[in-house]
Design an enzyme around this catalytic site. Structure first.
Site, PDB file in Angstrom:
ATOM      1  N   TYR A  61      20.477  40.802  39.586  1.00 26.59           N
ATOM      2  CA  TYR A  61      20.923  39.693  40.425  1.00 26.59           C
ATOM      3  C   TYR A  61      19.774  38.996  41.159  1.00 26.59           C
ATOM      4  CZ  TYR A  61      25.623  41.296  39.435  1.00 26.59           C
ATOM      5  OH  TYR A  61      26.778  41.650  38.785  1.00 26.59           O
ATOM      6  N   LYS A  80      23.597  53.420  32.138  1.00 26.09           N
ATOM      7  CA  LYS A  80      23.593  53.216  30.687  1.00 26.09           C
ATOM      8  C   LYS A  80      22.213  53.655  30.199  1.00 26.09           C
ATOM      9  CE  LYS A  80      25.332  51.734  26.803  1.00 26.09           C
ATOM     10  NZ  LYS A  80      26.235  52.639  26.080  1.00 26.09           N
ATOM     11  N   ASP A  96      30.152  52.736  29.795  1.00 28.49           N
ATOM     12  CA  ASP A  96      31.210  52.430  28.822  1.00 28.49           C
ATOM     13  C   ASP A  96      32.258  53.541  28.790  1.00 28.49           C
ATOM     14  OD1 ASP A  96      29.121  53.962  27.864  1.00 28.49           O
ATOM     15  OD2 ASP A  96      28.964  52.975  25.921  1.00 28.49           O
ATOM     16  N   ASP A 124      29.620  45.815  39.994  1.00 25.72           N
ATOM     17  CA  ASP A 124      30.390  44.571  39.997  1.00 25.72           C
ATOM     18  C   ASP A 124      31.543  44.666  39.004  1.00 25.72           C
ATOM     19  OD1 ASP A 124      31.157  41.968  40.378  1.00 25.72           O
ATOM     20  OD2 ASP A 124      29.352  41.051  39.567  1.00 25.72           O
ATOM     21  N   ASP A 145      35.920  45.508  39.707  1.00 25.35           N
ATOM     22  CA  ASP A 145      37.009  44.593  39.332  1.00 25.35           C
ATOM     23  C   ASP A 145      38.039  45.345  38.486  1.00 25.35           C
ATOM     24  OD1 ASP A 145      35.763  42.467  40.635  1.00 25.35           O
ATOM     25  OD2 ASP A 145      36.233  41.041  39.040  1.00 25.35           O
TER      26      ASP A 145
HETATM   27  P1  ATP Z   1      33.662  35.554  41.923  1.00 23.15           P
HETATM   28  O1  ATP Z   1      32.763  35.321  40.766  1.00 23.15           O
HETATM   29  O2  ATP Z   1      33.310  34.767  43.139  1.00 23.15           O
HETATM   30  O3  ATP Z   1      33.929  37.009  42.190  1.00 23.15           O
HETATM   31  P2  ATP Z   1      35.809  35.133  40.138  1.00 23.15           P
HETATM   32  O4  ATP Z   1      35.758  33.846  39.406  1.00 23.15           O
HETATM   33  O5  ATP Z   1      35.380  36.377  39.448  1.00 23.15           O
HETATM   34  O6  ATP Z   1      35.072  34.971  41.521  1.00 23.15           O
HETATM   35  P3  ATP Z   1      38.126  35.155  41.765  1.00 23.15           P
HETATM   36  O7  ATP Z   1      37.792  33.887  42.437  1.00 23.15           O
HETATM   37  O8  ATP Z   1      38.099  36.366  42.585  1.00 23.15           O
HETATM   38  O9  ATP Z   1      37.258  35.402  40.507  1.00 23.15           O
HETATM   39  O10 ATP Z   1      39.572  35.060  41.142  1.00 23.15           O
HETATM   40  C1  ATP Z   1      39.909  35.135  39.771  1.00 23.15           C
HETATM   41  C2  ATP Z   1      41.407  35.050  39.674  1.00 23.15           C
HETATM   42  O11 ATP Z   1      42.015  36.227  40.241  1.00 23.15           O
HETATM   43  C3  ATP Z   1      41.990  33.893  40.478  1.00 23.15           C
HETATM   44  O12 ATP Z   1      41.976  32.691  39.783  1.00 23.15           O
HETATM   45  C4  ATP Z   1      43.368  34.411  40.778  1.00 23.15           C
HETATM   46  O13 ATP Z   1      44.214  34.207  39.679  1.00 23.15           O
HETATM   47  C5  ATP Z   1      43.174  35.892  40.965  1.00 23.15           C
HETATM   48  N1  ATP Z   1      42.961  36.217  42.400  1.00 23.15           N
HETATM   49  C6  ATP Z   1      41.793  36.445  43.032  1.00 23.15           C
HETATM   50  N2  ATP Z   1      41.996  36.688  44.325  1.00 23.15           N
HETATM   51  C7  ATP Z   1      43.320  36.593  44.537  1.00 23.15           C
HETATM   52  C8  ATP Z   1      44.154  36.740  45.687  1.00 23.15           C
HETATM   53  N3  ATP Z   1      43.667  37.015  46.901  1.00 23.15           N
HETATM   54  N4  ATP Z   1      45.486  36.570  45.531  1.00 23.15           N
HETATM   55  C9  ATP Z   1      46.017  36.313  44.330  1.00 23.15           C
HETATM   56  N5  ATP Z   1      45.292  36.162  43.211  1.00 23.15           N
HETATM   57  C10 ATP Z   1      43.948  36.305  43.305  1.00 23.15           C
END
Ligand code: ATP
Length: 368
Positions: A147, A204, A237, A261, A265
């Site tokens: 990063y 990894k 993995d 990261d 998720d």
């Molecule tokens: P970043 O790269 O900043 O982490 P990202 O693009 O990976 O962002 P998010 O902005 O966290 O992803 O969101 C991806 C999707 O997850 C959103 O479009 C939504 O559908 C869902 N999501 C994220 N946060 C929420 C929340 N608080 N409530 C409901 N849905 C959410």
């Protein structure tokens, strides 16, 4: 002399904790007001100061972070509560990078701590997983790895284009995050009160031999200082497979910036989605920053549908970090009750809007 020391101690004990609140962009501006409402309902002894850093400010005056911004946060505040950054009107996302990555690096918030807990079996997409089965924490290195934006491209746009992205791993950085994970394991309990027992290091190193080799050596060295803690190693993995096949048994996981990261998720998916996940960016003994795991989520921003519970649980995590465990427990109990009664946003099965879900939790705390 003894008398005056006692006075100093009691004054500092009652001083309100100073919190900088930075809602940021997108759904950050919707969920953070709910977290603030809940902090107030819990009666936490805090003094909140709002900051307007984010896309609106950047588009208005091209300032991402004022010149003394990070120094002010570190000097004048006990903690920082952040929403999210990222806005389609700023395609480069330069403001998000400068604020968020800047805060992590300038304030040296090296430990990203992400608890993974299941509040209700209905939230987990896996069959047969109960809240008691899912109570682990991922500790992600937060200042190094890929990063750092080190690298470059040449012969861009030609068939011979080359892109290089460097993965930076320093002994200091690797050692302090691994030590943090062992210390966390030794000093934290699970929700059911049982002690944490095991640190799993995820890498990894079979493919990334240089960086992985350093992590392996340091992990073994640090483990020697903690003979009471079990150790385990998994390639990232294999860990991903295990997390969706059977996540029971994970306890404390320590890993680098990028793997952290990704697997957090994935882990958020096990606890009800991104809207339910909390995190802290910590540097022991210094001002730390707390943010929900989700981003600014542009597709759902401004519609009062974002789940505020990740931000609310993040606020609880911050209060616990600041020593307000009673207030934190009240908040967690109210969120748990909201989930049980389906007083939630649609992403986890309810029918409430962002504001209404926050209001329900605040009322539940006030009447508890
Ligand atoms: P970043 O790269 O900043 O982490 P990202 O693009 O990976 O962002 P998010 O902005 O966290 O992803 O969101 C991806 C999707 O997850 C959103 O479009 C939504 O559908 C869902 N999501 C994220 N946060 C929420 C929340 N608080 N409530 C409901 N849905 C959410």
């Amino acid at each position: 002399m003894v008398q005056s020391c006692a006075n100093v101690a009691s004054v500092s004990a009652i001083r309100k904790k100073r919190i900088a609140v930075i809602p940021g962009d997108g759904i950050g501006k919707e969920v953070i007001p709910q977290a603030v409402r809940v902090i107030e309902a819990a009666g936490a002894a805090v003094e909140l100061t709002s900051f307007d850093w984010g896309a609106d400010r950047y588009l208005a005056d091209k300032v991402t972070v004022p010149p003394d911004g990070f120094a002010t946060l570190a000097r004048d505040f006990d903690a920082v509560l952040v929403g999210a950054f990222g806005d389609p009107r700023v395609p480069s996302n330069i403001h998000a990078r400068e604020i968020l990555l800047g805060m992590r690096r300038q304030m040296d918030l090296f430990a990203n701590v992400r608890p993974v807990r299941l509040l209700d079996p209905a939230l987990c997409p896996l069959k047969g997983i109960e809240p008691k089965d899912l109570d682990f924490v991922v500790i992600r290195e937060n200042t190094e790895g890929v990063y750092g934006d080190l690298g470059g491209v040449f012969k861009q746009g030609t068939p011979d284009e080359v892109a290089i992205q460097e993965d930076v791993n320093t002994r200091k950085g690797v050692e302090r995050i691994i030590r943090y994970a062992f210390d966390y394991c030794a000093s934290n309990r699970k929700l059911d009160g049982s002690p944490r027992r095991r640190v799993l290091m995820c890498d990894k190193s079979n493919a990334m031999t240089h960086a992985g080799g350093l992590w392996q050596r340091v992990f073994k060295e640090v483990a020697v200082d903690h003979p009471q803690i079990e150790t385990q190693h998994m390639y990232v993995d294999a860990l991903a497979t295990q997390m969706v096949r059977d996540p029971r048994g994970f306890d404390v996981i320590v890993t680098n910036n990028m793997f952290g990261d990704i697997i957090t998720d994935l882990a958020a998916g096990l606890q009800g989605g991104l809207g339910m996940a909390a995190s802290g960016n910590l540097r022991p003994g210094h001002t730390s920053m707390f943010e929900p795991v989700h981003g600014s989520a542009p597709p759902i921003a401004g519609r009062n549908i974002a789940n505020p519970f990740g931000a609310i649980l993040t606020a609880a995590m911050m209060l616990a970090h600041l020593g307000m465990t009673g207030e934190a427990q009240k908040i967690e109990a109210a969120v748990l009750e909201a989930v049980r009664q389906k007083k939630t946003t649609a992403d986890i099965g309810g029918t409430l809007g962002t504001r209404e879900a926050g209001e329900w939790v605040a009322r539940a705390i006030a009447t508890s």
